[in-house]
Scaffold this active site. Sequence first.
Site, short mmCIF file in Angstrom:
data_model
loop_
_atom_site.label_atom_id
_atom_site.label_comp_id
_atom_site.label_asym_id
_atom_site.label_seq_id
_atom_site.Cartn_x
_atom_site.Cartn_y
_atom_site.Cartn_z
N TYR A 54 96.20 146.62 -15.93
CA TYR A 54 94.87 146.36 -15.40
C TYR A 54 94.95 145.55 -14.10
O TYR A 54 95.17 144.34 -14.11
CB TYR A 54 94.01 145.62 -16.42
CG TYR A 54 93.87 146.32 -17.76
CD1 TYR A 54 94.03 147.70 -17.88
CD2 TYR A 54 93.57 145.60 -18.91
CE1 TYR A 54 93.89 148.34 -19.10
CE2 TYR A 54 93.43 146.23 -20.13
CZ TYR A 54 93.59 147.60 -20.23
OH TYR A 54 93.46 148.22 -21.45
N HIS A 139 101.28 150.35 -25.36
CA HIS A 139 100.17 150.85 -24.56
C HIS A 139 100.40 152.31 -24.16
O HIS A 139 101.30 152.61 -23.38
CB HIS A 139 100.03 149.98 -23.32
CG HIS A 139 98.71 150.12 -22.61
ND1 HIS A 139 98.48 149.56 -21.38
CD2 HIS A 139 97.56 150.74 -22.97
CE1 HIS A 139 97.24 149.83 -21.01
NE2 HIS A 139 96.66 150.55 -21.95
#
Length: 328
Positions: A54, A139
Amino acid sequence: MTRLGRSAVDVSRLALGAAAIGNLFTPVTDAQAEEAVATAWASGVRYFDTAPHYGLGLSERRLGDALHSFPRDEYVISTKVGRILEPDPTGSGDDLANGFAVPATHRRRWDFSADGVRRSIEESLNRLDLDRIDIAFLHDPDDHAEQALGEAYPELARMRDEGILGAIGVGMNQAELPARFVRETDLDVVLLAGRYSLLDQRGLTELLPLAAERGVSVVIGGVFNSGLLADPKPGATFDYAAAPPELVYRALQFNAVCGQHGVPLRAAALSFPFGHPAVASVLVGARSAAEVEDAAAMLRLPVPAALWAELKDRGLLPPEVPTPDGVH
């Protein structure tokens, strides 16, 4: 607060997803990011989720800075492994091709090796300025399942045993591979994005029943399916792309039924996942204090059992789908 699986980690019903304060799609200032986190805290949020992906680490740095003024033992942070950030001296322009309005100072490299996982956690600890991480998720291992199962998961388990991590899990936008992880490993939690919502219950096919059976908690992200269930209208997004007309029509039907019961659609979308016993928390991304306040207010609203019953009667929800039936 709800305990995750067999871990010692407790999470709040509402969690703040910090992708937006990593400049997801559009820039956010440091002050806006800090205000969003402070507002979440004031609203009772004690679980915050981030990832190196992110904003090329910006989300982790901002979240760590914003939480420094709060007692460490009173909040839970999750971050993720699988993408290593490497400096790119030739990088120019921005990272919008990957969804983030940040300078392209680094590049991401997929790495689910044991060494890569440990390096990723150490670098996240530095960016967050913490000495432990409460939850680490594998992830998006969609294309790296064997390495994630054979190398990354065992290394996370070792780090959990060492006390560096409190709980471990897998975070994905699909339900099938996480179910395999639940079957084959000793996960504490699954972060499932977009696959258990009013519009999409694919998580119920196998993952959620299996998680409940195995004592694995589930955190649900994407309850608005990236926008369609927050504000249903032509041109709204579903899974980050323009929603097809038939889904827009269905979302508008949900909205109409909710309106007849005096319940905002956002409130029903946030409450819906809690009908399943495996669900511990709902994760909402927000880039402003106003968005955080709205999510917290919506989740506090009671949703009457009659609303869920009518949604099933009208065929908008399958009859076998569990609903909260007025619990809030």
